[in-house]
Design an enzyme around this catalytic site. Structure first.
Site, PDB file in Angstrom:
ATOM      1  N   PRO A   1       9.511   3.088  -0.680  1.00  0.00           N
ATOM      2  CA  PRO A   1       8.650   3.501   1.436  1.00  0.00           C
ATOM      3  C   PRO A   1       7.081   3.883   1.298  1.00  0.00           C
ATOM      4  O   PRO A   1       6.914   4.017   2.323  1.00  0.00           O
ATOM      5  CB  PRO A   1       9.120   4.798   0.289  1.00  0.00           C
ATOM      6  CG  PRO A   1       8.658   5.690  -0.958  1.00  0.00           C
ATOM      7  CD  PRO A   1       8.570   4.009  -1.455  1.00  0.00           C
ATOM      8  N   CYS A   2       6.351   2.945   0.856  1.00  0.00           N
ATOM      9  CA  CYS A   2       4.741   3.026   1.756  1.00  0.00           C
ATOM     10  C   CYS A   2       5.549   2.401   3.510  1.00  0.00           C
ATOM     11  O   CYS A   2       4.217   2.528   4.055  1.00  0.00           O
ATOM     12  CB  CYS A   2       4.269   2.844   1.056  1.00  0.00           C
ATOM     13  SG  CYS A   2       4.023   1.079   0.590  1.00  0.00           S
TER      14      CYS A   2
END
Lengths: 140, 244
Positions: B189-190
């Site tokens: 998700p970064c």
């Protein structure tokens, strides 16, 4: 593949039949400034029968994405979103690691295999399909 | 970083609820699953896909044992049994599960998924990778990140696009599901804010409501074979019109 794209995405010649959605942008379409990749094929007339197979797409940039000099394109209905993405990336000279996303309704990314003809049916108005595109470093 | 690009858990749940409402309208089978203590939960969808495969058998690799046979002879070796059949269509049903969870540390949604055959055998990361759309393979394999676990792709499979360059993080990797405690594959998700920020900024500019989950899932879903029906794109605008 590049050749195929160049012949698909051509600006409609001025005075093309069936261009009811085009008249308001004729200043733009009659004096195109083709990029060095020459996506516009000079002298290639669009046969009248084919105008129905193409739809008009208006490309709008989002965020810091470079704006395309030519924003309005006649595109074959069967062209996929991925094909359009590849074309815009080439046109804007993006490097392969830069991602380009295309949105309808300024918020929804159609899947890569989605055909623009279908999108036009669902989201087109005033004779054209407006698509927003955005450059991103996501995953890159 | 602008604060608005992150969403709180309540907001996440709200968008999921709206998303599921539309899913129910169109029969898309997403549902909400609360965690045991109901303090949080996730969105889940299961779908089955039939995959047609051709089963290829290489005559040279059969049990004849003599590796020095010239090529012509190897191919001429007749056999009526099925291991020498060149192509046979075999249908396999694969069960895909997609889970949308909230990540407290990144403050964004995260896509977890897994796939298995009907007999319960899970698909490996390599199998999953094979199902990733070509255009994403290029994207995921380029750039400073590295996406594929070394163990899976260090085998000499002969496909140059699968060569692993391991530096830094993985984008597609295996992780334990925070609620179920089972192994799932996850899209890291970064970088979510990178691609969500322009949409959100733009939506504020034009004063238009955007369902974060819908937009986000439309972008990440196709990477792992999940394509959202186009009607989701209209759902938010419908809701706006109805509420006016």
């Amino acid at each position: 593949m590049a050749e195929e794209l160049q012949s698909m995405l051509q600006l409609p010649p001025s005075g093309a039949a069936g261009g009811e959605g085009l008249t308001e942008v004729s200043p733009e379409t009659t004096t195109p400034e083709p990029p060095s990749s020459a996506a516009v094929s000079p002298g290639t007339e669009e046969p009248a029968g084919d105008t129905k197979k193409k739809i008009d797409i208006l490309l709008k940039a989002v965020g810091d994405t470079p704006i395309m000099k030519t924003k309005k394109w006649a595109v074959e209905r069967t062209r996929t979103i991925q094909g359009l993405i590849d074309f815009i990336k080439k046109f804007l000279k993006l490097v392969a690691s830069e991602q380009l996303f295309i949105y309808v309704n300024q918020s929804f990314a159609p899947s890569p295999d989605q055909e623009v003809g279908t999108l036009y049916e669902c989201f087109g108005s005033d004779g054209k399909l407006v698509l927003h595109y955005c450059k991103s470093q996501a995953w890159g | 970083m602008e604060e608005d690009e992150f969403i709180g858990e309540k907001t996440f749940q709200h968008y999921c609820a709206e998303f599921i409402k539309h899913s129910q309208q169109i029969g898309d089978s997403w549902e909400w699953r609360p965690s045991k203590d109901c303090s949080d939960g996730y969105m889940c969808k299961i779908h089955f896909q039939i995959k047609n495969e051709s089963v290829m058998s290489h005559p040279g690799a059969s049990t004849h044992g003599q590796t020095c046979l010239p090529m012509e002879e190897a191919f001429e070796l007749p056999s009526d049994d099925c291991e020498v059949i060149e192509t046979a269509a075999a249908s396999k049903v694969i069960k895909y599960e997609y889970h949308v969870l909230y990540s407290c540390s990144y403050q964004v949604p995260v896509l977890y998924f897994r796939a298995s055959f009907l007999d319960g055998r899970p698909l490996t990361l390599k199998d999953i990778w094979e199902g990733v759309h070509e255009c994403y393979k290029t994207r995921l394999l380029q750039g400073p990140w590295d996406t594929i676990t070394q163990q899976v792709f260090n085998r000499p499979m002969g496909s140059s696009h699968l060569e692993s360059r391991s530096r830094g993080k993985e984008i597609l990797f295996e992780k334990e599901h925070p609620i179920l405690g089972q192994p799932f594959f996850v899209l890291h998700p970064c970088k979510t804010n990178e691609f969500m920020a322009p949409i959100l900024k733009n939506s504020r500019k034009i004063n238009k409501n955007v369902n974060y989950i819908t937009s986000w899932l439309s972008i990440v879903g196709p990477v792992v074979g999940l394509n959202l029906p186009l009607s989701y794109a209209k759902a938010t605008s419908q809701a706006e019109r109805n509420s006016d």
